[in-house]
Write a protein that holds these residues in place. Sequence first.
Motif, PDB file in Angstrom:
ATOM      1  N   GLY A 380      15.532  51.473  45.864  1.00 56.56           N
ATOM      2  CA  GLY A 380      16.811  50.911  45.446  1.00 56.56           C
ATOM      3  C   GLY A 380      16.661  50.062  44.195  1.00 56.56           C
ATOM      4  N   PHE A 381      17.682  50.077  43.383  1.00 58.09           N
ATOM      5  CA  PHE A 381      17.708  49.195  42.217  1.00 58.09           C
ATOM      6  C   PHE A 381      19.151  48.822  41.919  1.00 58.09           C
ATOM      7  N   ALA A 382      19.301  47.724  41.198  1.00 55.98           N
ATOM      8  CA  ALA A 382      20.630  47.230  40.858  1.00 55.98           C
ATOM      9  C   ALA A 382      21.091  47.847  39.548  1.00 55.98           C
ATOM     10  N   VAL A 383      22.327  48.343  39.543  1.00 63.01           N
ATOM     11  CA  VAL A 383      22.920  48.844  38.299  1.00 63.01           C
ATOM     12  C   VAL A 383      23.178  47.648  37.381  1.00 63.01           C
ATOM     13  N   GLU A 384      22.716  47.751  36.155  1.00 64.57           N
ATOM     14  CA  GLU A 384      22.844  46.629  35.229  1.00 64.57           C
ATOM     15  C   GLU A 384      24.208  46.646  34.539  1.00 64.57           C
ATOM     16  N   ILE A 385      24.963  45.578  34.757  1.00 65.19           N
ATOM     17  CA  ILE A 385      26.224  45.374  34.044  1.00 65.19           C
ATOM     18  C   ILE A 385      25.922  44.440  32.883  1.00 65.19           C
ATOM     19  N   GLN A 386      26.328  44.844  31.688  1.00 65.90           N
ATOM     20  CA  GLN A 386      25.941  44.097  30.489  1.00 65.90           C
ATOM     21  C   GLN A 386      26.493  42.680  30.506  1.00 65.90           C
ATOM     22  N   SER A 387      27.756  42.520  30.813  1.00 66.50           N
ATOM     23  CA  SER A 387      28.343  41.177  30.858  1.00 66.50           C
ATOM     24  C   SER A 387      29.670  41.219  31.595  1.00 66.50           C
ATOM     25  N   VAL A 388      30.088  40.034  32.054  1.00 69.11           N
ATOM     26  CA  VAL A 388      31.401  39.857  32.662  1.00 69.11           C
ATOM     27  C   VAL A 388      32.057  38.671  31.971  1.00 69.11           C
ATOM     28  N   SER A 389      33.287  38.863  31.507  1.00 68.17           N
ATOM     29  CA  SER A 389      34.018  37.802  30.818  1.00 68.17           C
ATOM     30  C   SER A 389      35.302  37.496  31.583  1.00 68.17           C
ATOM     31  N   ILE A 390      35.537  36.215  31.853  1.00 65.49           N
ATOM     32  CA  ILE A 390      36.735  35.776  32.575  1.00 65.49           C
ATOM     33  C   ILE A 390      37.443  34.740  31.714  1.00 65.49           C
ATOM     34  N   ASN A 391      38.653  35.053  31.287  1.00 64.97           N
ATOM     35  CA  ASN A 391      39.420  34.162  30.413  1.00 64.97           C
ATOM     36  C   ASN A 391      40.787  33.903  31.045  1.00 64.97           C
ATOM     37  N   THR A 392      41.054  32.633  31.357  1.00 63.94           N
ATOM     38  CA  THR A 392      42.315  32.244  32.003  1.00 63.94           C
ATOM     39  C   THR A 392      43.079  31.309  31.076  1.00 63.94           C
ATOM     40  N   ILE A 393      44.370  31.596  30.861  1.00 69.76           N
ATOM     41  CA  ILE A 393      45.218  30.775  29.983  1.00 69.76           C
ATOM     42  C   ILE A 393      46.418  30.272  30.778  1.00 69.76           C
ATOM     43  N   ASN A 398      54.319  27.629  35.471  1.00 69.73           N
ATOM     44  CA  ASN A 398      54.782  28.866  36.095  1.00 69.73           C
ATOM     45  C   ASN A 398      54.506  30.087  35.222  1.00 69.73           C
ATOM     46  N   ASP A 399      53.522  29.972  34.346  1.00 71.61           N
ATOM     47  CA  ASP A 399      53.166  31.086  33.457  1.00 71.61           C
ATOM     48  C   ASP A 399      51.656  31.025  33.201  1.00 71.61           C
ATOM     49  N   ILE A 400      50.895  31.849  33.969  1.00 73.99           N
ATOM     50  CA  ILE A 400      49.432  31.851  33.874  1.00 73.99           C
ATOM     51  C   ILE A 400      48.964  33.283  33.604  1.00 73.99           C
ATOM     52  N   GLU A 401      48.031  33.430  32.690  1.00 78.75           N
ATOM     53  CA  GLU A 401      47.450  34.730  32.363  1.00 78.75           C
ATOM     54  C   GLU A 401      45.947  34.691  32.635  1.00 78.75           C
ATOM     55  N   ARG A 402      45.420  35.823  33.089  1.00 79.44           N
ATOM     56  CA  ARG A 402      43.969  35.933  33.293  1.00 79.44           C
ATOM     57  C   ARG A 402      43.511  37.325  32.878  1.00 79.44           C
ATOM     58  N   GLU A 403      42.379  37.376  32.185  1.00 81.33           N
ATOM     59  CA  GLU A 403      41.789  38.650  31.790  1.00 81.33           C
ATOM     60  C   GLU A 403      40.318  38.654  32.193  1.00 81.33           C
ATOM     61  N   ILE A 404      39.932  39.674  32.972  1.00 79.02           N
ATOM     62  CA  ILE A 404      38.539  39.866  33.375  1.00 79.02           C
ATOM     63  C   ILE A 404      38.038  41.137  32.697  1.00 79.02           C
ATOM     64  N   VAL A 405      36.898  41.035  32.008  1.00 77.71           N
ATOM     65  CA  VAL A 405      36.339  42.172  31.275  1.00 77.71           C
ATOM     66  C   VAL A 405      34.938  42.456  31.799  1.00 77.71           C
ATOM     67  N   PHE A 406      34.726  43.682  32.303  1.00 72.44           N
ATOM     68  CA  PHE A 406      33.403  44.144  32.714  1.00 72.44           C
ATOM     69  C   PHE A 406      32.868  45.066  31.617  1.00 72.44           C
TER      70      PHE A 406
END
Length: 648
Positions: A380-393, A398-406
């Motif tokens: 077994g081995f782990a699949v390598e994910i280059q990066s994860v980005s989480i940006n919340t504004i 009553n107005d919230i935005e979030r973007e998650i990038v894999f």
Amino acid sequence: MRFIKYLLLSFAVMFIMTASGCGEKETPVIKADTTFKLDKEFSGVRVINAEISWSDYRNAIGKEKSILDSVIEENLPEGISCSTYKQTDGSILITETISFSSEADYNDKISALYSLIPESERRVEPEAVLSYDSSLLKKGYAYRENFTSSELLSWICYALNDSEETPDEELTNLFTDGSVTAYFEGEQVSVKGSTVVFSTIDSDTFTNISIYTYVAGNGSISAKVSFTVPNSMVGRLGTRLTSIMNSFVPSEAVITYTNGGSSRIYTISFNSSSTDDYVLKMDKILCTNNNSLTVTTSANELSFTGSNNITAFFDGSHFLDYADSDTELDVTLCVDSSYSLNSCTGKYGYVSSCSSSYNSEGLNISISLHGPEEVSVELGFAVEIQSVSINTIINKQNDIEREIVFTLTSDAYELIGTGIEEKLKDSAQYWVNTGKVTISANEKVDSTEYRIYMSASSGDELSEMTRAVLGESSYDNGSSGVTGHSSFNEVEQTHSSPFRIYYKTNDVLNLSSFLGGSFVTGGVHYQLTYPEFFIASFTENMIFEDGSASGRSVSGSTYNKIISVTSEAYRYNMVGIVLVIITLASLMSSAVIIALNFSQFVYFMLHGSFETDGKEVFTKKNIRTITLLCVSLVCLAICLIRLIFHIY
């Protein structure tokens, strides 16, 4: 007195029932005794006798012998006989006879019996092999098989379980291995254990073969094969032994030897650029064409884990006498330390042991074999994910935005393909349908980005969206079953100070369920942005080593899959500041007016009138002063009330 007699009698009956196991129904265990006869042409017979007492038969199977007879007749494979005989003492003797005229005939009949066993219960793929060697290394016949007589009778248990005439309770472990007597060419041979394995080899053989194989990530292979030769053989063969060993050396390989206390060890080392080249060289070294090696890679798209499956066949029977219980072929497979051993199995049941350990070279899988074996090793081995980005504004409360990038490397994308996109859409299907969550993929030259955009009207809604996207809960028709930890709690506080408005948040993101066993090589990058004019800072930071605050944002990076961030931001409260200024101005103006007209206020307090020396106090000038005082006092009162009750 009669009562005491009845009481004693009851106790006696209960004791007898307990001691005799009355009421309990135990499955009997029947010994299967074997007589095996074989000649050089691989013709012979195998007779298996199993005897069961009538009481055990009646409890386990039924009251009639015909039940067993009908089950055997309905299921017995062609070419095999199986009979039952009721002996004088009432016991039932089961006799299974397998006559065969060739190796293929015998293996076909054994396979036919094995096919009656449920696939999940089959221990090995059965095989029987008779070999003959006539060389300087060894001379004689060797026979081996990897099944037992109890397994060849176990089909009766499964057939009885399927029969409508037998009790409802399933029969398991009905047969066990008994004595084994084997004859070869009419002479009895020694057999150890319940499996028929013997040899007539009368010359010395090698005591051990060790195979070390390192499989590199680029597909190249390096190997060493070590032969342990007893000194008795070294002395008998003399210089011929060196010539024999040199004949096993393939091209571009090197042979060396060292002398030990009671043996000499020959080691052949070589490198291969492919598995095909490795097999060709290994066949020459081991004097066979049975060896094989294949390496395949697969991935689990749901858990983001991968596996390398190494399947190899090793046959050292040209040098080893496997009938000797002390003789083994030791195999060591070495791979990069990023792997872990998931499983190690043998197709024919000749794996004595399998273990793994790490050292400076990587992961070592040590396997001991007591017969030619096809070994399957899952790494077994782990699949390598280059990066994860989480940006919340936070635009406003009553107005919230979030973007998650894999971001996936091209290698990782080849392994899991579009699995990550399908996983995201399946887990967040409800929110995707509402249009509040969008999922998109962007392919680049050497990577692929998966973007998840969320638009929420509150912190609670953003929490539900995040949990759904990360696979922590199910969302059906507006009903959320929360089972994870991800949450977003935000509170706008305006009453703690008249000079500032504070905004506090507690943000928890649990990526472990979604990312599974994958490894994020570039880390998880987090950023939270507050509304305009706010100045942000961390309240508690136990995750980010590089955590920082700049303007209205806090950010940081981590390799943890569970992120918990508590932060706050503030902006200047202009309403509160104006209130404080008006309060101070009103207070000062009131104090000045009172000070300038202090004598008149004292006279009023003493005489109850504003008249002094017959002059009217309420002149035009004094009216303006008193009006200004009243306005100042009213403003002061209003501002103080608002400040006291935090109305700003």
